[in-house]
Write a protein that holds these residues in place. Structure first.
Motif, short mmCIF file in Angstrom:
data_model
loop_
_atom_site.label_atom_id
_atom_site.label_comp_id
_atom_site.label_asym_id
_atom_site.label_seq_id
_atom_site.Cartn_x
_atom_site.Cartn_y
_atom_site.Cartn_z
N ARG A 109 0.87 -1.20 0.00
CA ARG A 109 0.00 0.00 0.00
C ARG A 109 0.90 1.24 0.00
O ARG A 109 0.66 2.19 -0.70
N SER A 110 1.95 1.16 0.85
CA SER A 110 2.99 2.18 0.87
C SER A 110 4.19 1.55 1.58
O SER A 110 4.01 0.63 2.38
N PRO A 111 5.40 2.02 1.30
CA PRO A 111 6.57 1.35 1.88
C PRO A 111 6.79 1.69 3.36
O PRO A 111 6.53 2.81 3.78
N LYS A 112 7.29 0.71 4.10
CA LYS A 112 7.72 0.95 5.49
C LYS A 112 9.12 1.56 5.46
O LYS A 112 9.88 1.30 4.52
N ALA A 113 9.48 2.28 6.53
CA ALA A 113 10.77 2.99 6.55
C ALA A 113 11.94 2.04 6.30
O ALA A 113 12.83 2.33 5.50
N ARG A 114 11.94 0.88 6.98
CA ARG A 114 13.12 -0.01 6.83
C ARG A 114 13.18 -0.60 5.42
O ARG A 114 14.25 -0.83 4.87
N LEU A 116 12.11 0.90 2.72
CA LEU A 116 12.51 1.96 1.78
C LEU A 116 14.04 2.08 1.73
O LEU A 116 14.61 2.37 0.67
N LYS A 117 14.68 1.82 2.86
CA LYS A 117 16.16 1.87 2.89
C LYS A 117 16.73 0.80 1.96
O LYS A 117 17.71 1.03 1.25
N VAL A 118 16.12 -0.38 1.99
CA VAL A 118 16.61 -1.46 1.12
C VAL A 118 16.36 -1.10 -0.35
O VAL A 118 17.23 -1.30 -1.21
N VAL A 119 15.18 -0.55 -0.63
CA VAL A 119 14.89 -0.15 -2.01
C VAL A 119 15.88 0.93 -2.47
O VAL A 119 16.35 0.92 -3.62
N ALA A 120 16.22 1.84 -1.57
CA ALA A 120 17.20 2.88 -1.92
C ALA A 120 18.53 2.23 -2.32
O ALA A 120 19.17 2.65 -3.31
N ALA A 121 18.91 1.18 -1.61
CA ALA A 121 20.16 0.47 -1.96
C ALA A 121 20.02 -0.19 -3.32
O ALA A 121 20.97 -0.20 -4.13
N MET A 122 18.85 -0.74 -3.61
CA MET A 122 18.62 -1.36 -4.93
C MET A 122 18.76 -0.31 -6.03
O MET A 122 19.36 -0.56 -7.08
N MET A 139 1.71 4.24 -2.22
CA MET A 139 1.64 5.66 -1.86
C MET A 139 2.93 6.11 -1.16
O MET A 139 3.52 5.36 -0.39
N LEU A 140 3.33 7.35 -1.42
CA LEU A 140 4.54 7.91 -0.81
C LEU A 140 4.22 9.22 -0.10
O LEU A 140 3.41 10.01 -0.61
N SER A 141 4.89 9.47 1.01
CA SER A 141 4.83 10.79 1.63
C SER A 141 5.88 11.67 0.95
O SER A 141 6.74 11.18 0.20
N VAL A 142 5.83 12.96 1.26
CA VAL A 142 6.81 13.90 0.71
C VAL A 142 8.22 13.46 1.13
O VAL A 142 9.16 13.45 0.32
N ALA A 143 8.39 13.05 2.39
CA ALA A 143 9.72 12.66 2.89
C ALA A 143 10.21 11.38 2.19
O ALA A 143 11.40 11.26 1.87
N GLN A 144 9.31 10.45 1.94
CA GLN A 144 9.71 9.21 1.26
C GLN A 144 10.13 9.49 -0.18
O GLN A 144 11.10 8.90 -0.68
N ALA A 145 9.39 10.38 -0.83
CA ALA A 145 9.76 10.74 -2.21
C ALA A 145 11.15 11.37 -2.22
O ALA A 145 11.98 11.06 -3.09
N ALA A 146 11.42 12.20 -1.23
CA ALA A 146 12.74 12.85 -1.15
C ALA A 146 13.84 11.80 -0.94
O ALA A 146 14.93 11.89 -1.51
N GLU A 147 13.54 10.79 -0.13
CA GLU A 147 14.53 9.73 0.13
C GLU A 147 14.85 8.96 -1.16
O GLU A 147 16.01 8.61 -1.42
N LEU A 148 13.82 8.71 -1.95
CA LEU A 148 14.04 7.99 -3.21
C LEU A 148 14.82 8.86 -4.20
O LEU A 148 15.68 8.37 -4.94
N LYS A 149 14.51 10.13 -4.21
CA LYS A 149 15.25 11.05 -5.09
C LYS A 149 16.73 11.06 -4.71
O LYS A 149 17.62 10.99 -5.56
#
Ligand code: SAM
Ligand code: DTB
Ligand code: SF4
Length: 348
Positions: A109-114, A116-122, A139-149
């Motif tokens: 539904r939306s990523p969990k914080a931990r 998202l860290k793994v996805v960032a590594a991918m 779904m992403l929050s503004v902060a999660q979108a920034a983390e992916l960017k």
């Protein structure tokens, strides 16, 4: 903005205008779409994106089309989030076969914080291979979108799927506005937007027109617009949805091309069941991107050999592909597959 001799890019389409495009005689609509397509794109180049499901099934949402929803019995095997190294191996193979973009999808539904860290590594690993990166994680929050960017994500896929009016018939566990909010968060983070929908869920032509109108009237057009033909998966509520007339499907592609001139319009799910002639018609209607590789997320897609044969017959080339030799050097043995050589022939 407009190119000389073309219509300007618009963000103020009305529903009657878009419905009138759908109602044009087929040849007139195709001509209009082709004119736009040729003004903005190489009509003989197709962008290749490869998908990988990085976490499959057990999704809490109730999207009526989706085999991954926990609400339906589809017999799908669930998997935990993949390891980063496994994702890298898949990405290397995709690059060796000629893909330029690698899309990672998760049944969330939306990523969990931990997670998202793994996805960032991918994302970092895939990017280091020289591939464009795309993710679809819910779904992403503004902060999660920034983390992916920050991790280097190039594109985020988040589909509106259908019109706001029809949406409630398909999904009840989130709202259309929540989808729009995620798209805004992605855009504001500086990530390119991939957003489209599905044809064949029992929606009306007006619903298709409204979906495309909503996309065209966003403050900025999505860079990538996937048009999926519903894959009717047994066990989902839409397993027996009536088949859409093939020309109506092509019309949806053509109208997307007219409304979204600069976007890559992707002929997405549903290709496996499409004869080559229908796929060629979709390319003529303005589609210039496909999912490439034998799997989508959980369902099948044409294998690479079939796609490359079609490309060769149509003299279509793969857009912006790395030279096969360079891909082979970096990807090791995987690049020695016949697919790599076929890709070079298709591009020649
Ligand atoms: N869970 C995330 C989300 O919904 O945004 C990402 C993955 S989800 C599977 C991505 C998209 O795949 C959906 O929005 C939908 O448009 C498409 N999709 C899913 N199942 C499909 C099907 N059976 N036929 C066609 N498209 C499908
Ligand atoms: C999109 O519009 N289509 C892709 C991608 N975005 C993530 C997904 C298609 C999924 C088809 C059903 C499946 O394989 O599970
Ligand atoms: Fe979950 Fe995405 Fe499937 Fe909806 S489309 S059930 S959110 S994986």
């Amino acid at each position: 903005m407009s190119l000389p001799g073309t219509e300007p890019i618009r963000h103020d389409w009305t529903l009657p205008e878009v419905e009138a495009l759908f109602a044009l005689p087929f040849a007139d609509l195709m001509f209009r779409a082709q004119r736009v397509h040729r003004a903005w794109h190489d009509p003989n180049a197709v962008q290749l994106s490869t998908l990988l499901s990085i976490k499959t099934g057990a999704c809490p949402e109730d999207c009526a089309y989706c085999p991954q929803s926990v609400h339906y019995e589809t017999g799908l095997a669930r998997t935990a989030l993949l390891e980063v190294a496994a994702v890298r191996t898949h990405a290397e193979r995709a690059r060796a076969a000629g893909a330029t973009r690698f899309c990672m999808g998760a049944g969330w539904r939306s990523p969990k914080a931990r997670d998202l860290k793994v996805v960032a590594a991918m994302i970092r690993e895939v990017r280091a291979l020289g591939l464009e990166t795309c993710a679809t994680l819910g779904m992403l929050s503004v902060a999660q979108a920034a983390e992916l960017k920050e991790a280097g994500l190039d594109y985020y896929n988040h589909n509106l799927d259908t019109s706001e009016q029809f949406y409630g018939e398909i999904i009840t566990t989130r709202t259309y506005q929540e989808r729009l909010d995620t798209l805004a968060a992605v855009r504001d983070a500086g990530i390119r937007v991939c957003c489209g929908g599905i044809v064949g869920m029992g929606e009306s032509v007006t619903d298709r027109a409204e979906l495309l109108r909503t996309l065209a009237n966003l403050p900025q057009h999505p860079e990538s617009v996937p048009i999926n033909r519903l894959v009717r998966v047994p066990g989902t509520p839409l397993a027996d949805a009536p088949e859409v007339d093939v020309f109506d499907f092509v019309r949806a592609i053509a109208v997307a091309r007219v409304l979204l001139p600069r976007a890559h319009v992707r002929l997405s799910a549903g290709r496996e069941a499409m004869p080559d002639e229908l796929q060629a018609l979709c390319l003529l209607a303005g589609a210039n991107s496909i999912f490439y590789g034998e799997r989508l997320l959980t369902t099948g897609n044409p294998d690479v050999e079939r796609d490359l044969r079609l490309f060769a017959r149509l003299k279509v080339s793969a857009e912006g592909a790395a030279e096969p030799a360079a891909a082979a050097d970096a990807a090791g043995t995987a690049a020695n597959s016949s697919a790599g050589h076929e890709a070079s022939r298709a591009r020649a």
